[in-house]
Design an enzyme around this catalytic site. Structure first.
Site, PDB file in Angstrom:
ATOM      1  N   THR A   1       4.257  -0.314   3.622  1.00 20.68           N
ATOM      2  CA  THR A   1       4.833  -0.594   4.929  1.00 20.68           C
ATOM      3  C   THR A   1       3.922  -1.474   5.768  1.00 20.68           C
ATOM      4  O   THR A   1       4.385  -2.342   6.517  1.00 20.68           O
ATOM      5  CB  THR A   1       5.104   0.720   5.678  1.00 20.68           C
ATOM      6  OG1 THR A   1       5.901   1.573   4.858  1.00 20.68           O
ATOM      7  CG2 THR A   1       5.829   0.461   6.985  1.00 20.68           C
TER       8      THR A   1
ATOM      9  N   ASP B   1      -2.599  10.560   4.464  1.00 23.15           N
ATOM     10  CA  ASP B   1      -1.614  10.045   3.502  1.00 23.15           C
ATOM     11  C   ASP B   1      -2.093  10.287   2.074  1.00 23.15           C
ATOM     12  O   ASP B   1      -2.108   9.377   1.244  1.00 23.15           O
ATOM     13  CB  ASP B   1      -1.364   8.557   3.743  1.00 23.15           C
ATOM     14  CG  ASP B   1      -0.062   8.081   3.096  1.00 23.15           C
ATOM     15  OD1 ASP B   1       0.782   8.934   2.767  1.00 23.15           O
ATOM     16  OD2 ASP B   1       0.105   6.859   2.923  1.00 23.15           O
TER      17      ASP B   1
ATOM     18  N   SER C   1       0.961  -3.141   4.472  1.00 24.83           N
ATOM     19  CA  SER C   1       0.081  -4.068   3.762  1.00 24.83           C
ATOM     20  C   SER C   1       0.646  -4.416   2.394  1.00 24.83           C
ATOM     21  O   SER C   1       1.570  -3.765   1.902  1.00 24.83           O
ATOM     22  CB  SER C   1      -1.318  -3.448   3.592  1.00 24.83           C
ATOM     23  OG  SER C   1      -1.233  -2.272   2.799  1.00 24.83           O
TER      24      SER C   1
ATOM     25  N   LYS D   1      -6.409  -6.673  -0.109  1.00 23.33           N
ATOM     26  CA  LYS D   1      -5.393  -5.999   0.702  1.00 23.33           C
ATOM     27  C   LYS D   1      -5.107  -6.835   1.939  1.00 23.33           C
ATOM     28  O   LYS D   1      -5.962  -6.993   2.808  1.00 23.33           O
ATOM     29  CB  LYS D   1      -5.870  -4.602   1.096  1.00 23.33           C
ATOM     30  CG  LYS D   1      -4.875  -3.812   1.929  1.00 23.33           C
ATOM     31  CD  LYS D   1      -5.376  -2.407   2.224  1.00 23.33           C
ATOM     32  CE  LYS D   1      -4.375  -1.615   3.043  1.00 23.33           C
ATOM     33  NZ  LYS D   1      -4.847  -0.228   3.324  1.00 23.33           N
TER      34      LYS D   1
END
Length: 486
Positions: free
Chosen positions: A57, A166, A59, A79
């Site tokens: 969402t 996460d 990267s 990234k």
């Protein structure tokens, strides 16, 4: 960045070399790579981007190759953070990687590129296998090592006051051949009250109010301070607020003014504001007037802890431990993902079916919430549950408060029944000899699933403690008897 990396214009000018590894990638990925080169031109001086290996969402992750001074080439993960990310959030992620990364199974950072609002974080590339692809072939010893190293990484970041928020298999990379691990993606990280990451303290001011949960128009429609014995759907109830009601007028559903009745108000005394729409199909004015609760909800569905689902404002490192417990449950049962819900309410009900409704209600009270359930759901025996899902038992899962089923895997007939119950083996039985079930069971036994110690399920039970205050910390979990030989 490592001084051994050569910064050269070779990658930027040699179009043939740049596109040489793109024969098997899609045009969309090729377009994304070219866009990244244009957005951050200095990348091309050092890296040749080979492929796009991940997208989220916030990267996208690319595989890049750099030429070292000795002539060799090394792979890196690049990234690219989306430009809409808040600068403080980006800086906080970088600080987490810099301070805590590079050791104890936590990914480090090598370099960072920035051009205007585009930021690219360069990290070592670790070849890894997705859990969803290998979960059916993992041995118990591999699962034990996986959870051990995950808890080791959590203990490390928690010592710095970092809440990852996460934790899931996609963010804990696993190289099966090399037996290496790496915790990645601190894009949703938050800090504890005593965090050592200074930028995480600054994120408090940038937290947005969470979206309404349970897919309802107004969460307050199921709010009440009273209790009832009538059967209802599972609901969450917020504690009552105390407000002054003197001469207060609230809008009605039709738009006209009305006065809250039956409320005796004395000057200087605040009376509790209650409603009468609880367990009805309407929303009263009292509920409509209440402000929405604000609590962090970041995380991936299926891995959110009960205190996150119930919007508890006081969330700590225990939410990461819960997510580790969900991963452990998936690995022991062979089912991934284990929880898959459309919204937070369904997710809470799924947790109740495993951990019990009574336990959930009691735990909710501990962190200031009230959970009402239409019927009682018994807590399940985790060992029986996991063995049944893995095909080690042909029996149905029974509640933990009932007599436990005896293990029947000691004789040949029971082993055959266990294999027949396994969905992974049922498709191949029609095309194999009659004794194939015994052979398949023997293969599964070689993976150690017939001798899973009770300590594994005991640890699982403590990791999935509904109450975050009594849930094991990562440091405590590492001292569990399951890891005594490690």
């Amino acid at each position: 960045m490592d001084s051994s990396v050569v910064c050269t214009d070779t990658f930027a000018t040699d179009a043939g070399v740049k596109s040489g590894h793109k024969k098997n990638i899609s045009r969309d990925v090729e377009s994304d790579i070219e866009s990244l080169y244009k957005a951050v031109p200095q990348i091309a001086k050092t890296f040749r981007i080979i492929d796009k290996i991940g997208e989220g969402t916030f990267s996208s992750v690319y595989l890049g190759e750099a030429r070292l001074r000795d002539g060799s080439r090394e792979m890196f993960a690049l990234k690219h953070l989306i430009p809409t990310s808040h600068p403080t959030r980006i800086a906080a992620e970088l600080q987490c990687l810099t301070v805590a990364g590079g050791r104890e199974n936590v990914m480090g950072v090598e370099y960072c590129f920035r051009k205007e609002d585009h930021v690219v974080i360069v990290m070592p590339y670790m070849e890894h296998q997705a859990i969803v692809d290998i979960i059916g072939s993992l041995s118990f010893e591999e699962v034990r090592l996986y959870i051990y190293h995950l808890l080791k990484a959590l203990k490390h970041i928690h010592q710095f006051g970092i809440i990852h928020r996460d934790i899931k298999p996609n963010n804990f990379l696993y190289n099966r051949k090399a037996k290496t691990f790496a915790l990645v993606d601190f894009g949703l990280a938050q800090g504890t009250a005593d965090t050592q990451i200074e930028l995480l303290k600054d994120l408090v001011g940038f937290r947005k109010a969470p979206r309404s949960v349970f897919s309802e128009k107004n969460l307050n429609s199921c709010i009440s301070t009273c209790t009832t014995k009538q059967e209802t759907k599972t609901q969450l109830v917020k504690p009552t607020k105390t407000v002054a009601l003197s001469s207060r007028r609230l809008p009605t559903a039709r738009g006209g003014p009305t006065t809250v009745r039956n409320q005796k108000v004395q000057r200087g005394v605040h009376q509790p504001l209650t409603c009468n729409c609880f367990q009805t199909d309407r929303v009263c004015n009292v509920c409509l007037s209440r402000k929405q609760q604000v609590a962090p909800r970041a995380g991936t569905p299926g891995f959110r802890a009960p205190e996150v689902l119930t919007k508890c404002p006081n969330q700590g490192t225990a939410i990461d431990v819960w997510s580790a417990g969900v991963i452990f449950l998936s690995l022991l049962s062979g089912r991934y993902p284990f929880f898959k819900a459309s919204d937070d309410m369904v997710a809470l009900v799924q947790i109740m079916t495993i951990r019990g409704s009574r336990e959930t209600v009691q735990a909710a009270k501990a962190f200031g919430k009230t959970v009402v359930c239409s019927r009682e759901l018994p807590r399940l025996d985790l060992k029986v549950l996991c063995e049944t899902l893995r095909g080690r038992r042909a029996d149905e899962v029974k509640p933990i408060d009932k007599p436990k089923l005896e293990c029947e895997a000691s004789d040949e007939q029971a082993q055959k029944q266990a294999c027949e119950a396994s969905p992974q083996l049922s498709k191949s039985q029609d095309k194999t000899p009659k004794d194939s079930s015994r052979q398949n069971c023997q293969v599964r036994d070689e993976q150690g699933w017939d001798t899973v110690p009770d300590e594994a399920y005991d640890l699982l039970d403590h990791l999935l403690d509904i109450n975050p205050t009594s849930r094991l910390t990562a440091a405590q979990a590492l001292q569990h008897p399951l890891f005594k030989h490690l």
